[in-house]
Design a protein around this motif. Structure first.
Motif, mmCIF file in Angstrom:
data_model
loop_
_atom_site.group_PDB
_atom_site.id
_atom_site.type_symbol
_atom_site.label_atom_id
_atom_site.label_comp_id
_atom_site.label_asym_id
_atom_site.label_seq_id
_atom_site.Cartn_x
_atom_site.Cartn_y
_atom_site.Cartn_z
ATOM 1 N N PRO A 77 18.234 -15.263 30.891
ATOM 2 C CA PRO A 77 19.499 -16.004 30.877
ATOM 3 C C PRO A 77 20.643 -15.085 31.268
ATOM 4 O O PRO A 77 20.456 -13.881 31.423
ATOM 5 C CB PRO A 77 19.641 -16.447 29.423
ATOM 6 C CG PRO A 77 18.370 -16.038 28.741
ATOM 7 C CD PRO A 77 17.767 -14.942 29.561
ATOM 8 N N GLN A 134 16.464 -19.315 18.607
ATOM 9 C CA GLN A 134 17.850 -18.899 18.848
ATOM 10 C C GLN A 134 17.982 -17.385 18.884
ATOM 11 O O GLN A 134 18.680 -16.823 19.719
ATOM 12 C CB GLN A 134 18.763 -19.461 17.757
ATOM 13 C CG GLN A 134 18.825 -20.971 17.786
ATOM 14 C CD GLN A 134 19.015 -21.548 16.396
ATOM 15 O OE1 GLN A 134 18.273 -21.215 15.483
ATOM 16 N NE2 GLN A 134 19.995 -22.401 16.239
ATOM 17 N N ASP A 188 16.527 -16.079 22.138
ATOM 18 C CA ASP A 188 17.482 -16.290 23.230
ATOM 19 C C ASP A 188 18.548 -15.203 23.237
ATOM 20 O O ASP A 188 18.922 -14.692 24.287
ATOM 21 C CB ASP A 188 18.156 -17.666 23.094
ATOM 22 C CG ASP A 188 17.201 -18.789 23.496
ATOM 23 O OD1 ASP A 188 16.116 -18.479 24.041
ATOM 24 O OD2 ASP A 188 17.540 -19.959 23.247
ATOM 25 N N ARG A 189 19.011 -14.854 22.055
ATOM 26 C CA ARG A 189 20.052 -13.825 21.978
ATOM 27 C C ARG A 189 19.536 -12.480 22.456
ATOM 28 O O ARG A 189 20.238 -11.748 23.157
ATOM 29 C CB ARG A 189 20.557 -13.677 20.538
ATOM 30 C CG ARG A 189 21.777 -14.538 20.294
ATOM 31 C CD ARG A 189 22.290 -14.367 18.912
ATOM 32 N NE ARG A 189 23.233 -13.265 18.783
ATOM 33 C CZ ARG A 189 23.800 -12.950 17.623
ATOM 34 N NH1 ARG A 189 23.493 -13.638 16.529
ATOM 35 N NH2 ARG A 189 24.640 -11.954 17.544
ATOM 36 N N ARG A 227 17.172 -12.053 24.610
ATOM 37 C CA ARG A 227 17.000 -12.153 26.064
ATOM 38 C C ARG A 227 18.340 -12.009 26.778
ATOM 39 O O ARG A 227 18.424 -11.371 27.828
ATOM 40 C CB ARG A 227 16.366 -13.511 26.411
ATOM 41 C CG ARG A 227 14.878 -13.561 26.101
ATOM 42 C CD ARG A 227 14.086 -13.828 27.383
ATOM 43 N NE ARG A 227 12.670 -13.541 27.205
ATOM 44 C CZ ARG A 227 11.796 -14.442 26.791
ATOM 45 N NH1 ARG A 227 12.182 -15.674 26.509
ATOM 46 N NH2 ARG A 227 10.524 -14.114 26.675
ATOM 47 N N ARG A 228 19.371 -12.638 26.205
ATOM 48 C CA ARG A 228 20.688 -12.545 26.848
ATOM 49 C C ARG A 228 21.190 -11.106 26.846
ATOM 50 O O ARG A 228 21.825 -10.669 27.787
ATOM 51 C CB ARG A 228 21.696 -13.440 26.128
ATOM 52 C CG ARG A 228 21.592 -14.912 26.516
ATOM 53 C CD ARG A 228 22.876 -15.664 26.179
ATOM 54 N NE ARG A 228 23.146 -15.654 24.755
ATOM 55 C CZ ARG A 228 22.616 -16.526 23.884
ATOM 56 N NH1 ARG A 228 21.790 -17.463 24.308
ATOM 57 N NH2 ARG A 228 22.903 -16.465 22.603
#
Length: 656
Positions: free
Chosen positions: A115, A186, A189-190, A192-193
């Motif tokens: 992302p 969640q 995702d963090r 990955r970001r």
DNA sequence: AGCACGCCGACT
DNA sequence: GTCGGCGTGCTC
């Protein structure tokens, strides 16, 4: 040359084999080989390569499986220490490190929907102070352990990300353990970001292919940030700078099958091997970890404020004895909880109802003869599941039809008593017609993608009330939830287990933390028949310290962990008399081996659930200041094997 | 863990 | 007279 090889067997010692001349000098510790073993051919792990052996007639190895050592030197050291600490074998630890057939052939790199890169937010002054301590420790390249006690919503994850970034800046990797991967989309995702392609996931639901790719990438150093469950603590990263256990109190960090290790202890061992920093993070630290922090073996750091100054939800305790006295019968929803729920629904806010028991009814009992339907394979009542219209055993998963009459007397029907999440769900439909309810428990979440679907339904406001077991307590971040109702805090409180209070405090605190994560403040109601219990009182005041003081006093008084350590031995077998006799003989033998050393021996007694899947289980418990002398006594009696008089014996160090 | 060897009960 | 129970012992 000779190779010493260990196997995935309950045999600790290694076996020596000749390395065929033609192989040259290519065999090294950490490689897998195929070896003849009696009449069998087994995959084994090379632990040593030497010039000589004491064994006379050596067989040659059959085949080399790896071209390079698959197991890194750090992993070899960890396997050694883990086997030692938990009375299992190195082979059992190795097999656990690389679950499923590992294909080392390279496959296309893991799809990483990388992302948008995100820039880190500014830290609060509290966060910044804690981070300075972490950074100093990681820069020192010496082992350090921190216990990070941070209230729900205080920004622990951001600190994890910063610490890992610091490790990467030093050219080292980081491991972040989470209790369950499905519960943390969640968080992932963090990561990955922040770290993009550096991130690699490691958990039991990876396919063989994904596992192989992940292993290769970790070992090659192309991905240095591991997010994973318990076994990720063994990840083959070349150099680890930090090991993080998020929700460190979570019981899933203890494996409940051999090797019965605790990821926290393996993390500490690994930190010592690699000069790394361990961060144990929780809003409700385990009594064990807090005890170590009090003794200054861990350094305690705290986050007491929530991000954006959001207040902690207001928690009220409802004494259900009042309702019982007025109505002369137990009710599921008190008037206060009912009213609060109605208000939340009417004002378009969301609510969570928590009950730590799945199914519809706890027992199916015949009013005529009093018989309770038991599982035939386990000594435990069967739970009625309305969705499947069947009785289900929660220990062995057997199912049976409910039937029209009682199988014992053939006269009465079966009456359903006791609450489960399914019954709460159906009762809500009856009390609030037209309400939109979703259920979250092991049964409802069995299907693939069910987590994601439920999450989407909640965030898009299609669901008004979410009913669930402890699954709803962990990690759900739903800003529209303003009300949390605990149907009964007593389910976990009354378990015959010395951790019942701790477990209850943890659950109540976590589930209360689901309320008021958005703009509007949260409200929590807890129904209980024990309103004065310290675990409930402390949870309602968000007061961990008060809980800990009461709990540690109890543990001290009764000689329980962490004041004393435990080892639980379970003697198993098919025949009740054989198992009982073996357990009694084992106890006598242990008593002798203990001699005058200060080790308490309790039991033997039938296990709390005496039979599971037709296996009879007897239990004895050793208690002492230190584990080593207890293991010594056990080894003196059992020797190399884990059998006694024909019965398998399970050894559980620091049981949960 | 598997597999082999070895002594005591109910079947062709 | 045999098939088979699982106790005990071994695997380089």
């Amino acid at each position: 040359m000779i190779a010493e090889v260990v196997f995935h067997l309950p045999i600790s010692r290694g076996f020596d084999y000749l390395i065929p001349e033609a192989w040259g000098v290519s065999v090294q510790p950490g490689m897998r080989v195929l070896a003849p073993f009696g009449a069998r051919r087994l995959v084994g792990y090379v632990v040593d390569v030497r010039a000589s052996s004491r064994i006379r007639h050596l067989k040659p190895l059959l085949r080399r499986i790896d071209d390079e050592p698959l197991i890194t030197p750090v992993q070899q050291g960890l396997a050694q220490q883990t086997a030692q600490a938990y009375a299992c074998t190195r082979g059992e630890v190795y097999a656990n490190m690389l679950p499923a057939a590992l294909r080392v052939r390279s496959s296309p790199p893991q799809e990483s929907t990388a992302p948008e890169h995100e820039s880190p937010p500014t830290l609060t002054s509290q966060q910044a102070a804690v981070f300075d301590a972490f950074r100093a420790a990681i820069v020192s390249r010496r082992p350090h352990t921190f216990l990070l006690h941070g209230v729900t919503g205080s920004g622990k994850t951001e600190l994890y990300l910063r610490v890992i970034a610091e490790a990467l800046a030093q050219g080292r990797g980081g491991i972040c353990l989470v209790p369950e991967i499905a519960m943390t989309p969640q968080t992932i995702d963090r990561f990955r970001r922040r770290f993009g392609d550096e991130v690699v996931l490691w958990h039991s639901r990876l396919t063989a292919r994904q596992r192989g790719e992940a292993w290769g990438a970790m070992k090659a150093g192309s991905r240095r940030v591991v997010v994973g469950t318990r076994s990720a603590v063994f990840a083959p990263l070349a150099a680890v700078g930090c090991l993080i256990l998020d929700e460190e109190h979570d019981p899933s960090y203890k494996q409940d099958q051999t090797p019965r290790y605790h990821a926290r202890d393996v993390a500490l061992a690994r930190a010592r091997l690699e000069g790394a920093v361990v961060i144990l993070g929780s809003a409700t630290p385990s009594v064990e970890s807090y005890y170590e922090a009090q003794r200054r073996t861990y350094r305690l750091v705290c986050l007491t404020e929530r991000i954006n100054q959001r207040p902690m939800p207001k928690v009220e305790v409802i004494d259900m004895r009042d309702a019982l006295a007025h109505r002369h019968r137990a009710v599921m929803l008190s008037d206060r909880l009912s009213l609060a729920l109605r208000r939340a629904v009417e004002s378009q806010e969301q609510a969570i109802l928590f009950l730590n028991r799945r199914g519809f009814a706890r027992v199916a009992q015949c009013p005529a003869c009093g018989a309770v339907r038991q599982c035939h394979a386990c000594s435990t009542p069967m739970i009625y599941h309305a969705t499947r219209q069947q009785l289900l055993c929660h220990y062995c998963n057997r199912s049976e039809p409910l039937g029209d009459t009682c199988p014992s007397c053939d006269r009465g029907y079966l009456r359903l008593r006791g609450l489960g999440t399914e019954r709460v769900e159906s009762e809500l439909h009856r009390l609030f017609p037209g309400i939109s309810v979703a259920r979250m428990d092991t049964d409802a979440m069995a299907a693939r993608e069910s987590h994601r679907r439920l999450y989407d339904a909640m965030t898009s406001q299609q669901v008004g009330v979410l009913v669930g077991t402890q699954m709803v307590a962990k990690g759900l971040d739903l800003p529209q939830v303003t009300f949390v109702g605990v149907i009964s805090a007593d389910t976990s409180l009354n378990l015959p287990d010395f951790r019942a209070g701790e477990h209850t405090f943890d659950l109540l605190t976590q589930v209360a933390g689901r309320a008021g994560r958005g703009e509007r403040p949260g409200r929590v109601l807890i129904q209980t028949y024990c309103p004065t219990h310290y675990a409930i009182q402390a949870a309602s005041h968000h007061d961990y310290e008060a809980f800990y003081r009461a709990e540690i006093a109890m543990r001290q008084r009764l000689g329980l962990p962490p004041c004393l350590r435990l080892i639980e031995l379970t003697v198993q077998g098919r025949k009740a008399e054989t198992v009982e006799r073996a357990a009694e003989t084992l106890t006598r033998a242990l008593k002798q081996a203990i001699g005058r050393r200060r080790i308490h021996l309790l039991g033997p007694a039938p296990h709390r659930v005496a039979m599971v899947r037709k296996t009879i289980r007897w239990r004895l418990v050793l208690k002492a200041r230190r584990v080593a002398p207890m293991l010594e006594a056990i080894r003196a009696v059992l020797g190399e094997t884990r059998h006694f008089h024909g019965c398998p014996v399970v050894i559980d160090v620091d049981p949960l």
